[in-house]
Design a protein around this motif. Structure first.
Motif, PDB file in Angstrom:
ATOM      1  N   LEU A   1     -14.228  26.038  -1.317  1.00  0.00           N
ATOM      2  CA  LEU A   1     -14.701  24.681  -1.575  1.00  0.00           C
ATOM      3  C   LEU A   1     -13.834  23.992  -2.619  1.00  0.00           C
ATOM      4  CD1 LEU A   1     -16.705  22.445  -1.087  1.00  0.00           C
ATOM      5  CD2 LEU A   1     -18.281  23.557  -2.705  1.00  0.00           C
ATOM      6  N   THR A   2     -13.420  24.709  -3.632  1.00  0.00           N
ATOM      7  CA  THR A   2     -12.523  24.139  -4.638  1.00  0.00           C
ATOM      8  C   THR A   2     -11.221  23.678  -3.993  1.00  0.00           C
ATOM      9  OG1 THR A   2     -13.468  25.522  -6.391  1.00  0.00           O
ATOM     10  CG2 THR A   2     -11.263  24.636  -6.773  1.00  0.00           C
ATOM     11  N   ALA A   3     -10.654  24.504  -3.119  1.00  0.00           N
ATOM     12  CA  ALA A   3      -9.403  24.145  -2.436  1.00  0.00           C
ATOM     13  C   ALA A   3      -9.602  22.936  -1.528  1.00  0.00           C
ATOM     14  CB  ALA A   3      -8.890  25.337  -1.630  1.00  0.00           C
ATOM     15  N   ALA A   4     -10.731  22.878  -0.814  1.00  0.00           N
ATOM     16  CA  ALA A   4     -10.976  21.764   0.102  1.00  0.00           C
ATOM     17  C   ALA A   4     -11.156  20.448  -0.650  1.00  0.00           C
ATOM     18  CB  ALA A   4     -12.201  22.068   0.956  1.00  0.00           C
ATOM     19  N   LEU A   5     -11.842  20.488  -1.780  1.00  0.00           N
ATOM     20  CA  LEU A   5     -12.014  19.275  -2.585  1.00  0.00           C
ATOM     21  C   LEU A   5     -10.685  18.820  -3.173  1.00  0.00           C
ATOM     22  CD1 LEU A   5     -15.298  20.297  -4.404  1.00  0.00           C
ATOM     23  CD2 LEU A   5     -15.051  18.342  -2.865  1.00  0.00           C
ATOM     24  N   THR A   6      -9.889  19.763  -3.650  1.00  0.00           N
ATOM     25  CA  THR A   6      -8.577  19.425  -4.219  1.00  0.00           C
ATOM     26  C   THR A   6      -7.684  18.789  -3.159  1.00  0.00           C
ATOM     27  OG1 THR A   6      -8.761  21.242  -5.800  1.00  0.00           O
ATOM     28  CG2 THR A   6      -6.558  20.357  -5.402  1.00  0.00           C
ATOM     29  N   ALA A   7      -7.687  19.346  -1.949  1.00  0.00           N
ATOM     30  CA  ALA A   7      -6.882  18.776  -0.861  1.00  0.00           C
ATOM     31  C   ALA A   7      -7.373  17.379  -0.489  1.00  0.00           C
ATOM     32  CB  ALA A   7      -6.948  19.702   0.357  1.00  0.00           C
ATOM     33  N   SER A   8      -8.673  17.165  -0.521  1.00  0.00           N
ATOM     34  CA  SER A   8      -9.218  15.839  -0.197  1.00  0.00           C
ATOM     35  C   SER A   8      -8.754  14.795  -1.207  1.00  0.00           C
ATOM     36  CB  SER A   8     -10.749  15.898  -0.175  1.00  0.00           C
ATOM     37  OG  SER A   8     -11.215  16.790   0.813  1.00  0.00           O
ATOM     38  N   ALA A   9      -8.723  15.171  -2.478  1.00  0.00           N
ATOM     39  CA  ALA A   9      -8.306  14.228  -3.519  1.00  0.00           C
ATOM     40  C   ALA A   9      -6.844  13.833  -3.380  1.00  0.00           C
ATOM     41  CB  ALA A   9      -8.553  14.828  -4.891  1.00  0.00           C
ATOM     42  N   ARG A  10      -6.040  14.697  -2.774  1.00  0.00           N
ATOM     43  CA  ARG A  10      -4.606  14.432  -2.625  1.00  0.00           C
ATOM     44  C   ARG A  10      -4.266  13.676  -1.344  1.00  0.00           C
ATOM     45  NH1 ARG A  10      -2.844  20.572  -4.382  1.00  0.00           N
ATOM     46  NH2 ARG A  10      -3.083  20.288  -6.657  1.00  0.00           N
ATOM     47  N   ASP A  11      -5.259  13.448  -0.496  1.00  0.00           N
ATOM     48  CA  ASP A  11      -5.032  12.821   0.808  1.00  0.00           C
ATOM     49  C   ASP A  11      -5.359  11.338   0.725  1.00  0.00           C
ATOM     50  OD1 ASP A  11      -5.030  11.989   3.457  1.00  0.00           O
ATOM     51  OD2 ASP A  11      -5.830  13.883   4.202  1.00  0.00           O
ATOM     52  N   ASP A  12      -4.356  10.496   0.887  1.00  0.00           N
ATOM     53  CA  ASP A  12      -4.550   9.045   0.780  1.00  0.00           C
ATOM     54  C   ASP A  12      -5.439   8.487   1.879  1.00  0.00           C
ATOM     55  OD1 ASP A  12      -2.930   8.968  -1.456  1.00  0.00           O
ATOM     56  OD2 ASP A  12      -1.113   8.433  -0.335  1.00  0.00           O
ATOM     57  N   ASP A  13      -5.669   9.242   2.942  1.00  0.00           N
ATOM     58  CA  ASP A  13      -6.513   8.766   4.038  1.00  0.00           C
ATOM     59  C   ASP A  13      -7.999   9.035   3.800  1.00  0.00           C
ATOM     60  OD1 ASP A  13      -4.337   7.844   5.518  1.00  0.00           O
ATOM     61  OD2 ASP A  13      -4.016   9.797   6.451  1.00  0.00           O
ATOM     62  N   VAL A  14      -8.316   9.691   2.698  1.00  0.00           N
ATOM     63  CA  VAL A  14      -9.710  10.016   2.405  1.00  0.00           C
ATOM     64  C   VAL A  14     -10.259   9.018   1.392  1.00  0.00           C
ATOM     65  CG1 VAL A  14     -11.321  11.754   1.550  1.00  0.00           C
ATOM     66  CG2 VAL A  14      -9.319  12.459   2.874  1.00  0.00           C
ATOM     67  N   ARG A  15     -11.327   8.330   1.768  1.00  0.00           N
ATOM     68  CA  ARG A  15     -11.976   7.359   0.881  1.00  0.00           C
ATOM     69  C   ARG A  15     -13.154   7.974   0.136  1.00  0.00           C
ATOM     70  NH1 ARG A  15     -12.044   1.937   1.631  1.00  0.00           N
ATOM     71  NH2 ARG A  15      -9.869   2.367   2.168  1.00  0.00           N
ATOM     72  N   ALA A  16     -13.830   8.925   0.774  1.00  0.00           N
ATOM     73  CA  ALA A  16     -14.995   9.565   0.162  1.00  0.00           C
ATOM     74  C   ALA A  16     -15.206  10.923   0.818  1.00  0.00           C
ATOM     75  CB  ALA A  16     -16.237   8.695   0.326  1.00  0.00           C
ATOM     76  N   VAL A  17     -15.979  11.774   0.147  1.00  0.00           N
ATOM     77  CA  VAL A  17     -16.283  13.113   0.655  1.00  0.00           C
ATOM     78  C   VAL A  17     -17.788  13.248   0.820  1.00  0.00           C
ATOM     79  CG1 VAL A  17     -16.268  15.583   0.102  1.00  0.00           C
ATOM     80  CG2 VAL A  17     -14.254  14.178  -0.393  1.00  0.00           C
ATOM     81  N   VAL A  18     -18.200  13.805   1.947  1.00  0.00           N
ATOM     82  CA  VAL A  18     -19.596  14.189   2.160  1.00  0.00           C
ATOM     83  C   VAL A  18     -19.670  15.703   2.084  1.00  0.00           C
ATOM     84  CG1 VAL A  18     -21.501  14.301   3.813  1.00  0.00           C
ATOM     85  CG2 VAL A  18     -20.214  12.175   3.547  1.00  0.00           C
ATOM     86  N   LEU A  19     -20.552  16.209   1.250  1.00  0.00           N
ATOM     87  CA  LEU A  19     -20.764  17.651   1.128  1.00  0.00           C
ATOM     88  C   LEU A  19     -22.077  17.998   1.814  1.00  0.00           C
ATOM     89  CD1 LEU A  19     -19.877  20.392  -0.042  1.00  0.00           C
ATOM     90  CD2 LEU A  19     -21.134  19.798  -2.129  1.00  0.00           C
TER      91      LEU A  19
END
Length: 244
Positions: free
Chosen positions: A34-52
């Motif tokens: 989960l830590t890796a997935a959140l970190t990757a999401s923060a680095r992706d310019d195509d991601v506006r928000a995360v749903v957990l």
């Protein structure tokens, strides 16, 4: 086998806790993924928000007693949720226990179905909600929360809203979240990041001030004789020795 599922639609990345056999308990491996997935999401310019969210009937059962994560790793995960420059939205359709409430409290918005139940069960296995308290206490009503921390009682989604643990609850959690996700998609990314920074300042103060002491407390309690008895009793499906 633990894992984190990933899906993305119109700028919203959904991360699903996907270890239903262990009720999505926070094992060392699940915390890493989960830590890796959140970190990757923060680095992706195509991601506006995360749903957990989650698979199965439980959002998260707390720490995995068979493969427990290091307390430092749990603190890092919770702080990452708070510090992530993307809004994180919790979507809950099942039960939440112990450390799972820490995940909810670390999210910016949290919604659950009315079928969900919640409990801070740490005292029933001989420990305390130490690390969980880092995001939980700044975002909830401390007087109302005290009862559930001290007793380990279950409470429902309506009570979780009153406590401040949830933003909203409803029979259809996706209907509850639809206007939230629409609003996030309409917001400017930089404005979202800066607004989140304002909203989370008090929570991060708690991490800066208390994380080291609470991590040490958690490690000490989990290695104590009462915790060994409590965890053994839990795994053996019996009452621990101190129950009257």
């Amino acid at each position: 086998m633990s894992g984190v599922g990933t899906n993305q639609e119109r700028g919203v990345r959904t991360l699903s806790l996907d270890a239903p056999d262990t009720r999505n308990a926070l094992s060392a491996s699940l915390v890493r993924e989960l830590t890796a997935a959140l970190t990757a999401s923060a680095r992706d310019d195509d991601v506006r928000a995360v749903v957990l969210t989650h698979t199965g009937t439980t959002f998260c059962a707390g720490a995995d007693l068979r493969e427990p994560p290091a307390p430092d790793d749990v603190v890092r995960l919770l702080r990452l949720l708070v510090e992530l420059p993307l809004p994180v939205v919790a979507r809950v359709t099942g039960h939440v226990r112990a450390g799972g409430l820490g995940l909810l409290a670390a999210c910016d918005v949290a919604a659950a179905s009315t079928a969900a139940t919640f409990a801070l069960t740490e005292v029933r296995i001989g420990v305390a909600p130490a690390i969980v308290s880092l995001p939980l206490l700044p975002r909830t009503d401390p007087r109302a929360l005290a009862r559930f921390c001290l007793t380990g009682e279950r409470f429902d989604a309506a009570e979780a809203v009153r406590l401040g643990l949830l933003t909203a609850a409803g029979d259809d959690v996706d209907a509850v979240l639809a206007p939230v996700l629409d609003g996030l998609r309409r917001a400017a990314p930089q404005a979202l990041a800066e607004t989140k920074r304002l909203l989370t300042a008090r929570v991060l103060e708690a991490f800066d001030r208390d994380a080291a002491d609470l991590t040490a407390l958690s490690a000490r309690l989990f290695s104590s004789p009462p915790a060994r008895e409590g965890m053994t009793a839990f795994l053996e499906r019996r009452d621990p020795a101190w129950v009257l």
